[in-house]
Design a protein around this motif. Structure first.
Motif, PDB file in Angstrom:
ATOM      1  N   MET A 239      37.071 -39.891 116.724  1.00 15.82           N
ATOM      2  CA  MET A 239      38.304 -39.734 117.453  1.00 15.82           C
ATOM      3  C   MET A 239      39.473 -39.896 116.477  1.00 15.82           C
ATOM      4  SD  MET A 239      39.656 -41.929 120.821  1.00 15.82           S
ATOM      5  CE  MET A 239      38.283 -43.004 120.629  1.00 15.82           C
ATOM      6  N   ARG A 240      40.491 -39.126 116.687  1.00 18.40           N
ATOM      7  CA  ARG A 240      41.712 -39.216 115.868  1.00 18.40           C
ATOM      8  C   ARG A 240      42.725 -40.055 116.656  1.00 18.40           C
ATOM      9  NH1 ARG A 240      41.945 -35.234 111.732  1.00 18.40           N
ATOM     10  NH2 ARG A 240      44.190 -35.068 111.922  1.00 18.40           N
ATOM     11  N   ILE A 241      43.053 -41.220 116.110  1.00 18.83           N
ATOM     12  CA  ILE A 241      43.895 -42.175 116.820  1.00 18.83           C
ATOM     13  C   ILE A 241      45.239 -42.322 116.126  1.00 18.83           C
ATOM     14  CG2 ILE A 241      44.107 -44.554 117.632  1.00 18.83           C
ATOM     15  CD1 ILE A 241      40.991 -44.614 117.695  1.00 18.83           C
ATOM     16  N   CYS A 242      46.290 -41.929 116.833  1.00 18.15           N
ATOM     17  CA  CYS A 242      47.651 -42.086 116.327  1.00 18.15           C
ATOM     18  C   CYS A 242      48.077 -43.528 116.549  1.00 18.15           C
ATOM     19  CB  CYS A 242      48.595 -41.144 117.083  1.00 18.15           C
ATOM     20  SG  CYS A 242      50.329 -41.390 116.678  1.00 18.15           S
ATOM     21  N   VAL A 243      48.575 -44.153 115.499  1.00 14.08           N
ATOM     22  CA  VAL A 243      49.075 -45.516 115.613  1.00 14.08           C
ATOM     23  C   VAL A 243      50.546 -45.522 115.212  1.00 14.08           C
ATOM     24  CG1 VAL A 243      48.845 -47.897 114.811  1.00 14.08           C
ATOM     25  CG2 VAL A 243      46.798 -46.512 115.155  1.00 14.08           C
ATOM     26  N   PHE A 244      51.386 -45.918 116.156  1.00  8.09           N
ATOM     27  CA  PHE A 244      52.804 -46.111 115.891  1.00  8.09           C
ATOM     28  C   PHE A 244      52.990 -47.588 115.596  1.00  8.09           C
ATOM     29  CE2 PHE A 244      53.303 -42.414 118.949  1.00  8.09           C
ATOM     30  CZ  PHE A 244      53.668 -41.500 117.981  1.00  8.09           C
ATOM     31  N   LEU A 245      53.646 -47.903 114.462  1.00  9.66           N
ATOM     32  CA  LEU A 245      53.804 -49.288 114.056  1.00  9.66           C
ATOM     33  C   LEU A 245      54.877 -49.414 112.988  1.00  9.66           C
ATOM     34  CD1 LEU A 245      50.909 -50.268 111.659  1.00  9.66           C
ATOM     35  CD2 LEU A 245      51.470 -47.935 112.219  1.00  9.66           C
ATOM     36  N   SER A 246      55.178 -50.639 112.660  1.00 12.76           N
ATOM     37  CA  SER A 246      56.223 -50.954 111.695  1.00 12.76           C
ATOM     38  C   SER A 246      55.779 -50.704 110.261  1.00 12.76           C
ATOM     39  CB  SER A 246      56.606 -52.431 111.845  1.00 12.76           C
ATOM     40  OG  SER A 246      57.565 -52.784 110.884  1.00 12.76           O
ATOM     41  N   ALA A 247      56.746 -50.396 109.425  1.00 11.57           N
ATOM     42  CA  ALA A 247      56.498 -50.308 107.981  1.00 11.57           C
ATOM     43  C   ALA A 247      57.004 -51.573 107.287  1.00 11.57           C
ATOM     44  CB  ALA A 247      57.183 -49.075 107.396  1.00 11.57           C
ATOM     45  N   ALA A 248      57.420 -52.573 108.063  1.00 13.63           N
ATOM     46  CA  ALA A 248      57.954 -53.816 107.494  1.00 13.63           C
ATOM     47  C   ALA A 248      56.823 -54.743 107.060  1.00 13.63           C
ATOM     48  CB  ALA A 248      58.834 -54.531 108.528  1.00 13.63           C
ATOM     49  N   ASP A 249      57.130 -55.602 106.106  1.00 13.23           N
ATOM     50  CA  ASP A 249      56.220 -56.676 105.719  1.00 13.23           C
ATOM     51  C   ASP A 249      56.347 -57.758 106.776  1.00 13.23           C
ATOM     52  OD1 ASP A 249      55.217 -55.607 103.276  1.00 13.23           O
ATOM     53  OD2 ASP A 249      57.134 -56.092 102.329  1.00 13.23           O
ATOM     54  N   LEU A 250      55.236 -58.096 107.407  1.00 14.79           N
ATOM     55  CA  LEU A 250      55.277 -59.005 108.543  1.00 14.79           C
ATOM     56  C   LEU A 250      54.387 -60.223 108.342  1.00 14.79           C
ATOM     57  CD1 LEU A 250      55.132 -56.295 111.344  1.00 14.79           C
ATOM     58  CD2 LEU A 250      57.151 -57.566 110.568  1.00 14.79           C
ATOM     59  N   ASP A 251      54.596 -61.184 109.190  1.00 13.81           N
ATOM     60  CA  ASP A 251      53.863 -62.439 109.219  1.00 13.81           C
ATOM     61  C   ASP A 251      52.378 -62.205 109.530  1.00 13.81           C
ATOM     62  OD1 ASP A 251      52.969 -64.849 111.222  1.00 13.81           O
ATOM     63  OD2 ASP A 251      54.334 -65.577 109.653  1.00 13.81           O
ATOM     64  N   GLU A 252      51.536 -63.136 109.146  1.00 13.11           N
ATOM     65  CA  GLU A 252      50.085 -63.090 109.362  1.00 13.11           C
ATOM     66  C   GLU A 252      49.719 -62.922 110.845  1.00 13.11           C
ATOM     67  OE1 GLU A 252      45.932 -63.392 108.530  1.00 13.11           O
ATOM     68  OE2 GLU A 252      47.633 -62.920 107.251  1.00 13.11           O
ATOM     69  N   ARG A 253      50.527 -63.455 111.747  1.00 14.40           N
ATOM     70  CA  ARG A 253      50.189 -63.326 113.179  1.00 14.40           C
ATOM     71  C   ARG A 253      50.206 -61.864 113.619  1.00 14.40           C
ATOM     72  NH1 ARG A 253      55.572 -65.274 116.470  1.00 14.40           N
ATOM     73  NH2 ARG A 253      57.008 -64.348 114.984  1.00 14.40           N
ATOM     74  N   TYR A 254      50.875 -61.004 112.854  1.00 17.39           N
ATOM     75  CA  TYR A 254      50.873 -59.566 113.142  1.00 17.39           C
ATOM     76  C   TYR A 254      49.926 -58.800 112.226  1.00 17.39           C
ATOM     77  CZ  TYR A 254      55.014 -60.781 115.813  1.00 17.39           C
ATOM     78  OH  TYR A 254      55.882 -61.360 116.704  1.00 17.39           O
ATOM     79  N   THR A 255      49.828 -59.203 110.965  1.00 18.73           N
ATOM     80  CA  THR A 255      48.980 -58.456 110.032  1.00 18.73           C
ATOM     81  C   THR A 255      47.494 -58.678 110.295  1.00 18.73           C
ATOM     82  OG1 THR A 255      49.143 -60.193 108.347  1.00 18.73           O
ATOM     83  CG2 THR A 255      50.725 -58.369 108.213  1.00 18.73           C
ATOM     84  N   ARG A 256      47.099 -59.876 110.692  1.00 22.76           N
ATOM     85  CA  ARG A 256      45.679 -60.156 110.936  1.00 22.76           C
ATOM     86  C   ARG A 256      45.115 -59.258 112.049  1.00 22.76           C
ATOM     87  NH1 ARG A 256      43.292 -62.062 114.697  1.00 22.76           N
ATOM     88  NH2 ARG A 256      45.105 -63.076 115.609  1.00 22.76           N
TER      89      ARG A 256
END
Length: 179
Positions: free
Chosen positions: A1-18
């Motif tokens: 399946m081809r899944i489009c992901v819309f998300l930030s290009a910012a460097d973020l905290d571990e609670r978001y990156t994990r």
């Protein structure tokens, strides 16, 4: 399946990156293709790295004014003229959409796909990944829109809210008949 992901290009905290990395690894291990904004910075990089390192494919759709941030080594990379064309191409190339944490650009992308879906211009499944309660306020607003008659279709037909990456991917795979 081809899944489009819309998300930030910012460097973020571990609670978001994990959780983003966890979702990316699930995509890659599942043999899926990530369709994303093509950038090799911030959370976009985290997700692209995770998908690629786990065996998935990458389909980037960048935009001319961000071409200096484009990820090299993607399986496919398209450079659009502007943000409107970028969104259109990302949606065309995808079978499903996931909205992760992000700023105004991500919110714009999310509302556009929901507006298209509301009017019957797409039937692609859409998941809002509510990492660390990031979208609690938006979820509340959507419920208010529904209860006060602003949505011509039930909210559950427009978007699925997932608190964890595994639930997001499970919903997408089930909706697309993938096992």
């Amino acid at each position: 399946m081809r899944i489009c992901v819309f998300l930030s290009a910012a460097d973020l905290d571990e609670r978001y990156t994990r959780p983003a990395r966890e979702f990316a690894e699930l995509l890659g291990k599942g043999g899926h293709t990530l369709v994303w904004g093509g950038s090799d910075v911030g959370l976009m990089k985290v997700v692209a790295d995770g998908v690629q390192e786990s065996g998935g494919r990458l389909c980037g759709v960048s935009v001319e004014f961000l071409s200096a941030r484009v990820r090299h080594g993607a399986d496919e990379m398209v450079v659009a003229r502007d943000l409107a064309e970028r969104k259109r191409l990302m949606l065309e190339k995808a079978d499903a959409v996931v909205v992760m944490v992000g700023g105004t650009g991500t919110l714009d992308e999310a509302t556009e796909i929901l507006e298209l879906k509301k009017h019957g211009h797409t039937d692609k499944p859409v998941v809002l990944l509510n990492t660390a309660g990031f979208y609690d306020g938006l979820k509340q607003q959507f419920h208010r829109m529904e209860s006060e008659g602003f949505l011509p279709r039930p909210l559950a037909e427009l978007v699925f809210f997932a608190d964890e990456p595994v639930g997001a991917l499970a919903y997408l795979e089930e909706s697309q008949g993938v096992r």
